[in-house]
Write an enzyme that holds these catalytic residues in place. Structure first.
Site, PDB file in Angstrom:
ATOM      1  N   ARG A 182      29.071  46.666  59.439  1.00  0.00           N
ATOM      2  CA  ARG A 182      29.352  48.095  59.333  1.00  0.00           C
ATOM      3  C   ARG A 182      29.350  48.506  57.862  1.00  0.00           C
ATOM      4  O   ARG A 182      30.208  48.068  57.103  1.00  0.00           O
ATOM      5  CB  ARG A 182      30.679  48.435  60.008  1.00  0.00           C
ATOM      6  CG  ARG A 182      30.696  49.866  60.559  1.00  0.00           C
ATOM      7  CD  ARG A 182      32.056  50.263  61.101  1.00  0.00           C
ATOM      8  NE  ARG A 182      32.976  50.488  60.005  1.00  0.00           N
ATOM      9  CZ  ARG A 182      34.235  50.077  59.970  1.00  0.00           C
ATOM     10  NH1 ARG A 182      34.754  49.418  60.976  1.00  0.00           N
ATOM     11  NH2 ARG A 182      34.987  50.324  58.918  1.00  0.00           N
ATOM     12  N   HIS A 208      34.713  53.474  59.634  1.00  0.00           N
ATOM     13  CA  HIS A 208      34.852  53.439  61.092  1.00  0.00           C
ATOM     14  C   HIS A 208      34.664  54.847  61.666  1.00  0.00           C
ATOM     15  O   HIS A 208      33.955  55.050  62.645  1.00  0.00           O
ATOM     16  CB  HIS A 208      36.250  52.909  61.434  1.00  0.00           C
ATOM     17  CG  HIS A 208      36.673  53.154  62.843  1.00  0.00           C
ATOM     18  ND1 HIS A 208      36.130  52.468  63.891  1.00  0.00           N
ATOM     19  CD2 HIS A 208      37.572  54.019  63.373  1.00  0.00           C
ATOM     20  CE1 HIS A 208      36.682  52.898  65.021  1.00  0.00           C
ATOM     21  NE2 HIS A 208      37.554  53.843  64.725  1.00  0.00           N
ATOM     22  N   TYR A 212      39.524  47.764  52.896  1.00  0.00           N
ATOM     23  CA  TYR A 212      39.197  46.462  53.488  1.00  0.00           C
ATOM     24  C   TYR A 212      37.733  46.058  53.357  1.00  0.00           C
ATOM     25  O   TYR A 212      37.423  44.883  53.439  1.00  0.00           O
ATOM     26  CB  TYR A 212      39.638  46.425  54.970  1.00  0.00           C
ATOM     27  CG  TYR A 212      38.974  47.483  55.832  1.00  0.00           C
ATOM     28  CD1 TYR A 212      39.524  48.757  55.944  1.00  0.00           C
ATOM     29  CD2 TYR A 212      37.796  47.228  56.509  1.00  0.00           C
ATOM     30  CE1 TYR A 212      38.906  49.737  56.710  1.00  0.00           C
ATOM     31  CE2 TYR A 212      37.175  48.201  57.279  1.00  0.00           C
ATOM     32  CZ  TYR A 212      37.744  49.458  57.368  1.00  0.00           C
ATOM     33  OH  TYR A 212      37.129  50.420  58.124  1.00  0.00           O
TER      34      TYR A 212
HETATM   35  C1  LIG Z   1      42.463  50.707  74.508  1.00  0.00           C
HETATM   36  C2  LIG Z   1      42.395  51.146  73.087  1.00  0.00           C
HETATM   37  N1  LIG Z   1      43.159  50.538  72.161  1.00  0.00           N
HETATM   38  C3  LIG Z   1      43.098  50.911  70.865  1.00  0.00           C
HETATM   39  C4  LIG Z   1      42.282  51.944  70.478  1.00  0.00           C
HETATM   40  C5  LIG Z   1      42.220  52.378  69.021  1.00  0.00           C
HETATM   41  N2  LIG Z   1      40.926  52.012  68.452  1.00  0.00           N
HETATM   42  C6  LIG Z   1      39.958  52.941  68.252  1.00  0.00           C
HETATM   43  S1  LIG Z   1      38.552  52.270  67.636  1.00  0.00           S
HETATM   44  C7  LIG Z   1      39.224  50.714  67.632  1.00  0.00           C
HETATM   45  C8  LIG Z   1      38.394  49.544  67.161  1.00  0.00           C
HETATM   46  C9  LIG Z   1      37.283  49.140  68.086  1.00  0.00           C
HETATM   47  O1  LIG Z   1      36.441  48.217  67.452  1.00  0.00           O
HETATM   48  P1  LIG Z   1      35.135  47.682  68.120  1.00  0.00           P
HETATM   49  O2  LIG Z   1      35.345  47.363  69.549  1.00  0.00           O
HETATM   50  O3  LIG Z   1      34.628  46.586  67.259  1.00  0.00           O
HETATM   51  O4  LIG Z   1      34.121  48.927  68.085  1.00  0.00           O
HETATM   52  P2  LIG Z   1      33.474  49.654  66.816  1.00  0.00           P
HETATM   53  O5  LIG Z   1      34.405  50.785  66.487  1.00  0.00           O
HETATM   54  O6  LIG Z   1      33.353  48.670  65.717  1.00  0.00           O
HETATM   55  O7  LIG Z   1      32.131  50.158  67.286  1.00  0.00           O
HETATM   56  C10 LIG Z   1      40.532  50.741  68.099  1.00  0.00           C
HETATM   57  C11 LIG Z   1      41.387  49.551  68.190  1.00  0.00           C
HETATM   58  C12 LIG Z   1      41.515  52.581  71.480  1.00  0.00           C
HETATM   59  N3  LIG Z   1      40.669  53.576  71.195  1.00  0.00           N
HETATM   60  N4  LIG Z   1      41.584  52.153  72.766  1.00  0.00           N
END
Ligand SMILES: Cc1ncc(C[n+]2csc(CCOP(=O)(O)OP(=O)(O)O)c2C)c(N)n1
Ligand SMILES: [Mg+2]
Length: 347
Positions: free
Chosen positions: A246, A250, A259
């Site tokens: 990435r 985010h 980070y």
């Molecule tokens: C069930 C749940 N827990 C926590 C969150 C908060 N949250 C939003 S994005 C994220 C990270 C997700 O990372 P990843 O699966 O690697 O997807 P990326 O954003 O990197 O595409 C989190 C923990 C959420 N949206 N849903």
């Protein structure tokens, strides 16, 4: 791609142009350029207060466009917030996705129109939806398949486990496309698993896996194509791990300098997917630098024109959030709505 060997070495480049016709190869470029233009404009609009919080897909265009190109129009796509704009590649109006990020009812698309399910913001919850859809289609004698996009972080969620358990057991015709971009917000992949790769997780569910360079649109296309052919032939699910890094925040509410390593980001940006694909097309004499620039500019113009349409619509009253959330609103929602309306009138 040899599915039975379970691996494509990370960083492998598509050796040839995968038997695609020049028009198809240029179409992939236009798709990636549209996703890129949407993303860059969306960040600018968010900074100007014209969109709400926005989750960037900068650098993820290759995996999104490559995967979509491997599907048939009747195959369903289940996106996370990171893939909010993939419907554009199936003709969803740009206005719709911009409205989604503005929290407006016009952003609530009909999943049946483009076979694109609504975005799931809760991590991983759409994995069982995709598996259930695919299994149901198979039981109905329909040969449409499903593809779910989810992140590296999603592989730690219960819904991921439930979805893959089910997919493996019922041999659902589904492609499980993991966007491994190295981070779940600020949590690195090394905190998601002690295994060598996320594709190792699939073995525990009896699901074959491949690992591809997520910055190589043709490698993702090829892996997804093979997976979807397997699914359609009745051979069940495939886990595709598309690896990237990435290179962007985010979301617009994130502060990645806390980070991300700036040197690594700068190095990764040198071979980001769109420039990389443009170089490959140039090497094959299919696209000049000037033509690439023209495509990018025209896609940007499309996004700008769509935003002008969105902003010309009359503003929505705040009560709209109650009006569109439920077909049959429960009494508590109705009384909240009335209260908000009275407040508005009193002002
Ligand atoms: C069930 C749940 N827990 C926590 C969150 C908060 N949250 C939003 S994005 C994220 C990270 C997700 O990372 P990843 O699966 O690697 O997807 P990326 O954003 O990197 O595409 C989190 C923990 C959420 N949206 N849903
Ligand atoms: Mg991630």
């Amino acid at each position: 791609v040899s599915i039975s060997s379970d691996r494509i070495p990370e960083g492998e480049r598509a050796s040839a142009l995968d038997g695609l016709e020049p028009e198809e190869l240029l179409g992939l470029h236009r798709d990636m350029a549209l996703l890129r233009a949407f993303d860059e404009q969306a960040v600018a609009y968010q900074r100007q207060g014209r969109l709400g919080t926005y989750a960037l897909h900068w650098g993820h265009e290759a995996m999104q466009a490559g995967a979509l190109a491997a599907l048939e129009a009747a195959d369903w796509v289940f996106p996370s917030y990171r893939e909010s704009a993939v419907g554009l590649l199936r003709g969803m109006p740009i206005e719709t996705v911009l409205s989604w990020w503005r929290g407006e009812p016009a952003g609530a698309w009909d999943p049946y129109e483009q076979s694109v399910a609504n975005v799931c913001v809760p991590i991983g919850t759409h994995v069982p939806h995709a598996v259930g859809y695919a299994w149901g289609a198979r039981m109905n004698g329909d040969d449409s398949c499903a593809l779910a996009f989810f992140g590296d972080g999603a592989t730690s969620e219960g819904a991921f486990h439930e979805g893959l358990t089910f997919a493996g057991v019922v041999r659902a015709p589904v492609v499980l496309l993991c966007n491994n971009n190295g981070w779940a917000i600020s949590t690195p992949v090394s905190s998601q698993t002690a295994a060598e790769s996320l594709s190792d997780k699939a073995a525990g569910y009896g699901i074959p896996a491949v690992r591809v360079d997520g910055g190589d649109v043709l490698a993702v296309y090829r892996a997804t194509r093979t997976a979807i052919e397997r699914a359609r032939a009745g051979a069940g699910p495939t886990f595709v791990e598309a690896v990237t890094y990435r290179m962007a925040p985010h979301a617009t509410a994130d502060e990645p300098s806390l980070y991300l390593d700036p040197e690594r980001v700068a190095a990764e940006r040198e071979h980001e997917c769109l420039v990389r694909y443009e170089r490959a097309l140039q090497e094959h004499g299919l696209l000049s630098a000037g033509e690439a620039e023209q495509v990018r500019q025209s896609r940007k113009d499309e996004v700008r024109a769509a935003m002008a349409v969105v902003e010309q619509r009359s503003p929505q009253p705040p009560t709209v959030m109650f009006d569109v959330a439920f077909g049959d609103p429960p009494p508590g929602v109705l009384s909240d709505r009335d209260e908000l309306e009275r407040e508005g009138e009193a002002r």
